[in-house]
Design an enzyme around this catalytic site. Structure first.
Site, PDB file in Angstrom:
ATOM      1  N   ASP A  75       8.517  40.424  92.248  1.00  0.00           N
ATOM      2  CA  ASP A  75       7.341  40.536  91.629  1.00  0.00           C
ATOM      3  C   ASP A  75       6.298  40.642  92.687  1.00  0.00           C
ATOM      4  OD1 ASP A  75       5.330  41.164  89.773  1.00  0.00           O
ATOM      5  OD2 ASP A  75       6.051  39.843  88.358  1.00  0.00           O
ATOM      6  N   ASP A  76       5.644  41.476  92.979  1.00  0.00           N
ATOM      7  CA  ASP A  76       4.395  41.722  93.679  1.00  0.00           C
ATOM      8  C   ASP A  76       4.590  41.334  95.257  1.00  0.00           C
ATOM      9  OD1 ASP A  76       2.825  42.332  91.551  1.00  0.00           O
ATOM     10  OD2 ASP A  76       1.271  40.843  91.999  1.00  0.00           O
ATOM     11  N   CYS A  92       3.702  46.364  87.830  1.00  0.00           N
ATOM     12  CA  CYS A  92       5.039  45.868  87.402  1.00  0.00           C
ATOM     13  C   CYS A  92       5.605  46.445  86.215  1.00  0.00           C
ATOM     14  CB  CYS A  92       4.756  44.315  87.369  1.00  0.00           C
ATOM     15  SG  CYS A  92       3.081  44.115  86.393  1.00  0.00           S
ATOM     16  N   ARG A 117       9.318  48.220  85.885  1.00  0.00           N
ATOM     17  CA  ARG A 117      10.502  47.803  85.091  1.00  0.00           C
ATOM     18  C   ARG A 117      10.991  48.833  83.990  1.00  0.00           C
ATOM     19  NH1 ARG A 117       9.828  42.204  86.262  1.00  0.00           N
ATOM     20  NH2 ARG A 117       8.179  42.180  87.753  1.00  0.00           N
ATOM     21  N   LYS A 173      11.657  37.851  83.737  1.00  0.00           N
ATOM     22  CA  LYS A 173      10.481  38.343  83.109  1.00  0.00           C
ATOM     23  C   LYS A 173      10.761  39.694  82.627  1.00  0.00           C
ATOM     24  CE  LYS A 173       6.156  40.661  85.106  1.00  0.00           C
ATOM     25  NZ  LYS A 173       5.263  40.684  86.179  1.00  0.00           N
ATOM     26  N   HIS A 190       8.138  42.024  80.198  1.00  0.00           N
ATOM     27  CA  HIS A 190       7.010  42.554  80.378  1.00  0.00           C
ATOM     28  C   HIS A 190       6.997  43.864  80.115  1.00  0.00           C
ATOM     29  CE1 HIS A 190       2.996  42.808  82.945  1.00  0.00           C
ATOM     30  NE2 HIS A 190       2.622  42.563  81.791  1.00  0.00           N
ATOM     31  N   HIS A 194       4.468  36.764  92.762  1.00  0.00           N
ATOM     32  CA  HIS A 194       3.220  36.911  91.751  1.00  0.00           C
ATOM     33  C   HIS A 194       2.445  35.864  91.779  1.00  0.00           C
ATOM     34  CE1 HIS A 194       0.663  38.475  88.723  1.00  0.00           C
ATOM     35  NE2 HIS A 194       1.122  39.779  88.783  1.00  0.00           N
ATOM     36  N   ASP A 246       8.830  45.274  92.688  1.00  0.00           N
ATOM     37  CA  ASP A 246       8.426  46.180  91.640  1.00  0.00           C
ATOM     38  C   ASP A 246       6.884  46.884  92.191  1.00  0.00           C
ATOM     39  OD1 ASP A 246       6.703  44.028  91.571  1.00  0.00           O
ATOM     40  OD2 ASP A 246       6.616  43.698  89.381  1.00  0.00           O
ATOM     41  N   ASN A 247       6.443  46.310  93.307  1.00  0.00           N
ATOM     42  CA  ASN A 247       5.342  47.099  93.768  1.00  0.00           C
ATOM     43  C   ASN A 247       5.081  46.249  94.922  1.00  0.00           C
ATOM     44  OD1 ASN A 247       4.044  45.530  91.291  1.00  0.00           O
ATOM     45  ND2 ASN A 247       3.112  44.795  93.352  1.00  0.00           N
ATOM     46  N   LYS A 249      -0.795  47.164  96.041  1.00  0.00           N
ATOM     47  CA  LYS A 249      -0.309  47.488  94.220  1.00  0.00           C
ATOM     48  C   LYS A 249      -1.646  48.368  93.776  1.00  0.00           C
ATOM     49  CE  LYS A 249       0.070  44.219  90.526  1.00  0.00           C
ATOM     50  NZ  LYS A 249       0.066  42.725  89.892  1.00  0.00           N
TER      51      LYS A 249
END
Length: 529
Positions: free
Chosen positions: A14-15, A52, A56, A109, A111, A195, A299-300, A369
């Site tokens: 994540d991130d 994010c 996903r 996660k 989300h 993240h 994810d980004n 992002k």
């Protein structure tokens, strides 16, 4: 390869920026991911969706995020916007694999639901996963995560031990799911690391102290050199130098605090890599490593978001109880926001690492992002399958998230679900990468993005991109992957052709003009991210 169907394991972080892990140029120690890459394939031109939740949604369905109902985050923007929950009119990979007899599990996660507290049809337990342990919402504390569930049962913070750390626990529980699976499995491990908030264990922080003392300018140059040596980015691609909004390191007035931020971020990356090692060890111990397809990505791109520390901003953030705990584990108030008076890392803080370090994370690209310039959407992609006949090469052909589902389905022989609850689901728009991963020729196909009005299309080496309400920019990525030299004025016909293709795609997948989304959102109550 035999007749045993391969397992599938997707690991999503994540991130995390393009160059943070060692095998993509970073100085942060990531031995488990580097080993995974050494025995697998690395793609250098692979893309996510810049944020994010839509990443996903696209990863798990094989569709563009606009087709899934989750095109930005998980807020419901009303009749004129996106619903912010995974549509019942699309099928997840977990549903396809479970229908084919696979055991399915998710750790980490989710989300993908705008209902964070009460079980709903958009929860993982109702979208194909036999087993779920993790958080329903997005960002959260690593020491006391909110919306933590075991299946559909909330896990009280009082049940977490004094040494609990979310990243470690994700690795432990994902490894347990692998050991307990009695049939071929489809596993999805969704880390929240790295993240924000910057939460790290003392032992991990000890390993990153001093690692960044030379500052972001020197480190960015060194990352770039390692990328060149590893063949990650071609030597004729321009290097996007430091973001003009970022001061030179020598002019930074708060160097000590800035170093603490990046050290905490790096400690989170190290913890994630250690958890990956825990998971890979479970595959080895159960004799499943050879015939397991492991996919790793982010994810980004790196996140430049600054968290406000002024009283109004911090109080507003604290009101999002599904993002931030009301107090620290010892009952003391949380210290929220980015200021030199708040040293990151501990459970009573809630901070991020900021734009300057995100610029380092995204070496050699610009933007971050949320943007669909390269810094927002370029991700490492590692694919490992020892029994699968993969080449072991570094591959430069461009692909994006919609290509993962066709690849995994072809590799396993599992058919994509054609309908869900008796209703047809959209056909998968992506192209399988399996032949390419085995040394075959690239599949030529256009790639498309839209996120919060930012838009792009890549066709071959040409990329047309714009920021919301800005003009189209045109780049030749074969010579300018950092998008430094806008060629739109020299090639108006190419701009028009690519813009027309982008618009046809946008109409086909249901992109809502961002101005309409903002208008719809203005009529809805404020919701946590």
């Amino acid at each position: 390869m035999g007749t045993v169907r391969p397992n599938v394991l997707i690991i999503l972080v994540d991130d995390m920026g393009y160059s943070d892990i060692g095998c993509y140029g970073g100085e942060i120690g990531t031995p488990n991911l580097d080993s995974l890459a050494a025995g697998g394939v690395r793609l250098t031109n692979f893309y996510n969706t810049a944020r994010c939740s839509p990443s996903r949604a696209s990863l798990l369905t094989g569709l563009h995020p606009h087709q899934t109902g989750v095109a930005e985050l998980v807020n419901n923007d009303g009749p004129g916007g996106y619903p912010g929950s995974l549509s019942l009119r699309c099928a997840t990979l977990a549903e396809s694999f479970r229908a084919a007899g696979y055991h399915t599990h998710l750790t980490g996660k989710w989300h993908l639901s705008n209902e964070r507290e009460q079980p709903a049809d958009t929860w993982p337990t109702r979208r194909g996963f036999d087993r779920f342990w993790g958080t329903i919402s997005g960002a959260g504390s690593y020491f006391q995560p909110t919306t933590l569930h075991d299946g559909e049962t909330p896990v009280p913070l009082s049940d977490l031990g004094p040494d609990f750390y979310y990243t470690d626990e994700i690795g432990t529980r994902a490894a347990a799911a692998i050991r307990e699976a009695t049939t071929p499995f489809f596993g999805y491990v969704a880390f929240t690391a790295p993240h924000w908030p910057l939460h790290a264990k003392d032992s991990d922080l000890a390993e990153t102290r001093g690692l960044f003392d030379e500052g972001w300018d020197v480190l960015r140059t060194r990352r770039r050199q390692r990328q060149l040596e590893a063949g990650i980015c071609s030597d004729d691609a321009t290097l996007d130098h430091r973001d003009p909004a970022v001061p030179a390191w020598e002019d930074e007035p708060e160097q000590k605090w800035q170093l603490e931020r990046m050290e905490a971020y790096a400690a989170q990356v190290r913890a994630m890599d250690r958890a990956v090692g825990t998971i890979l060890a479970a595959l080895e111990e159960t004799g499943q490593r050879e015939n397991t397809i492991v996919v790793f990505l982010s994810d980004n791109g790196g996140c430049a978001e600054e968290l406000r520390s002024d009283p109004e901003g911090a109080d507003q953030f604290r009101r999002h109880h599904l993002i931030i705990p009301p107090t620290a584990p010892d009952g003391t108030p949380m210290k929220v926001g980015n200021s030199p008076g708040i040293s990151p890392g501990t459970a009573d803080t809630y901070t991020s690492y900021g734009q300057a370090w995100a610029n380092l994370s995204n070496t050699p690209f610009r933007r971050y992002k949320r943007w669909v310039h390269e810094g927002g959407i370029a991700t490492p992609l590692i694919v490992s399958w020892p029994a699968g006949g993969l080449t072991g090469d570094v591959i430069h052909a461009p692909h994006q998230l919609t290509d993962i589902a066709p690849t995994l389905l072809e590799a396993t022989g599992v058919p994509a679900l054609a309908e869900r609850d008796g209703e047809p689901v959209p056909a998968l728009p992506g192209a399988s990468m399996l032949g390419l991963l085995r040394g075959g020729e690239p599949v030529e196909h256009d790639l498309f993005w839209e996120h919060i009005g930012n838009a792009a299309i890549r066709s071959g080496d040409w990329k047309l991109v714009r920021e919301y309400e800005g003009p189209w920019e045109l780049y030749d990525l074969s010579a300018d992957r950092s998008e430094s030299n806008d060629l739109s004025a020299q090639h108006p016909d190419r701009v028009q052709d690519l813009a027309d293709r982008w618009q046809r795609w946008a109409d086909a997948v249901g992109v809502i003009p961002y101005g309409d989304v903002l208008a719809a959102r203005a009529t809805m109550p404020t919701q946590p991210a």
